[in-house]
Design a protein around this motif. Sequence first.
Motif, PDB file in Angstrom:
ATOM      1  N   VAL A   1      39.401  26.867  46.700  1.00  0.00           N
ATOM      2  CA  VAL A   1      39.723  28.180  46.127  1.00  0.00           C
ATOM      3  C   VAL A   1      38.553  29.105  46.423  1.00  0.00           C
ATOM      4  CG1 VAL A   1      40.245  29.459  44.030  1.00  0.00           C
ATOM      5  CG2 VAL A   1      41.106  27.118  44.310  1.00  0.00           C
TER       6      VAL A   1
ATOM      7  N   VAL B   1      37.534  31.809  42.058  1.00  0.00           N
ATOM      8  CA  VAL B   1      38.232  31.323  40.868  1.00  0.00           C
ATOM      9  C   VAL B   1      38.460  32.503  39.921  1.00  0.00           C
ATOM     10  CG1 VAL B   1      38.139  29.774  38.894  1.00  0.00           C
ATOM     11  CG2 VAL B   1      37.232  29.030  41.099  1.00  0.00           C
TER      12      VAL B   1
ATOM     13  N   GLU C   1      45.242  28.927  37.101  1.00  0.00           N
ATOM     14  CA  GLU C   1      45.662  27.997  38.157  1.00  0.00           C
ATOM     15  C   GLU C   1      44.493  27.657  39.069  1.00  0.00           C
ATOM     16  OE1 GLU C   1      48.181  28.794  42.016  1.00  0.00           O
ATOM     17  OE2 GLU C   1      49.568  28.347  40.354  1.00  0.00           O
ATOM     18  N   ASP C   2      43.706  28.641  39.440  1.00  0.00           N
ATOM     19  CA  ASP C   2      42.548  28.403  40.311  1.00  0.00           C
ATOM     20  C   ASP C   2      41.606  27.365  39.717  1.00  0.00           C
ATOM     21  OD1 ASP C   2      43.509  30.385  42.008  1.00  0.00           O
ATOM     22  OD2 ASP C   2      42.207  31.943  41.191  1.00  0.00           O
TER      23      ASP C   2
ATOM     24  N   GLY D   1      41.491  23.847  41.769  1.00  0.00           N
ATOM     25  CA  GLY D   1      40.199  23.768  42.435  1.00  0.00           C
ATOM     26  C   GLY D   1      39.385  22.565  42.010  1.00  0.00           C
TER      27      GLY D   1
ATOM     28  N   SER E   1      49.002  31.300  37.369  1.00  0.00           N
ATOM     29  CA  SER E   1      48.456  32.149  38.427  1.00  0.00           C
ATOM     30  C   SER E   1      48.300  33.599  37.989  1.00  0.00           C
ATOM     31  CB  SER E   1      49.359  32.091  39.666  1.00  0.00           C
ATOM     32  OG  SER E   1      50.655  32.585  39.358  1.00  0.00           O
TER      33      SER E   1
ATOM     34  N   LYS F   1      41.178  32.993  34.027  1.00  0.00           N
ATOM     35  CA  LYS F   1      40.599  31.651  34.172  1.00  0.00           C
ATOM     36  C   LYS F   1      40.072  31.094  32.860  1.00  0.00           C
ATOM     37  CE  LYS F   1      36.073  33.526  35.496  1.00  0.00           C
ATOM     38  NZ  LYS F   1      35.052  33.622  36.583  1.00  0.00           N
TER      39      LYS F   1
END
Length: 385
Positions: free
Chosen positions: A132, A135, A139-140, A144, A168, A172
């Motif tokens: 990735v 981030v 999802e990342d 990742g 997504s 984060k």
Amino acid sequence: MFDWLIVGAGFAGSVLAERLARERGDRVLVIDKRDHIGGNAFDHHDAAGVLIHRYGPHIFHTNSEAVFAHLSRFTEWRPYEHRVLAEVRSPVTGATLQVPMPINLDTINTLYNLNLTETELEGWFASRAEQVAEVRTSEDVVVGKVGRELHELFFQGYTRKQWALDPSALDKSVTSRVPTRTNRDDRYFTDQFQAMPKHGYTAMFERMLDHPGITIRTGMDFAEARQRFSFRRVIWTGPVDEYFGFRHGKLPYRSLRFRHETLDQDQVLPTGTVNHPAEDTPYTRVSEYKHMTGQAHPKTSITYEFPSAEGDPYYPIPRPENQALYKRYEALADAEADTWFVGRLATYRYYNMDQVVAQALATFRRIEAELPRHPVPESILAAGD
């Protein structure tokens, strides 16, 4: 005439009410539109006599010695380390299994019929992780670290149900709250202090607010309090957009609906909580309180949680556009004279309980720095002792 009107009798409002009354001798009126104190941490005995949390399980944990020491003035503690299982389907056998969450060594070995060591698991995760570049989303974070299959098993469906958003499209910070482990530690939290109030949260709040300088009115909203009482200053712990009449539009929140059930058996779940990430299951998790409270009772009570777009605001939705809208309200809050905004809803942050306590204590220090004290009558000082 009160020195303070505090709107909301949860952690933020109650911590500040106690500090203002006990340390400064201020006269404090605490109101809450609900019929009880304690906010979302409110607990009570249900019809069967089992101690339950009306608004879903609240597990206290913190790394702050100061926060733990402060709350210890109002409660004894029962040591408790929360454990969670996730009910998912094995990619190898297709069998439905309950495995430790957060993902750890036992989770992977059970799901994939493996016998990996801690060192081998690090490499196994690395072989499945996707590169990735930046981030940014929930999802990342997961793909990742551990790859897409585990993301879909444990996080994708749960997140879509909880937030009504795909991972997504979510910041984060959400999945960053749930670590991935390579050892066999199956505790949900790893904080230094993990415990439950020995006699329940409500009893702790009652002791916190038991002071002659504090007046409590439940079942009362801000509008009624302004009509009935006089006060010099306000501490607001409700939604910040509500305070300003939704001037810039409503801030997005997620809510929850709870289904409480009592069963005629001693225990029904193997751990305090079982998560249900599958999208075709309408609830996100089921919790059993006797694990947490240690209560001895021939029956047990459990709670199913159903995420909802309607209802009381519980979770600020962490997305950039929502944060930008909050900043407009924050500017209004900063300019509001004699009003302090404290807590998850008032500052639009996804805080844990201990973080709200820490924020309330920090707010009290600010108040102390900005406002001179009144002389404290000796009768109130004696009552405080």
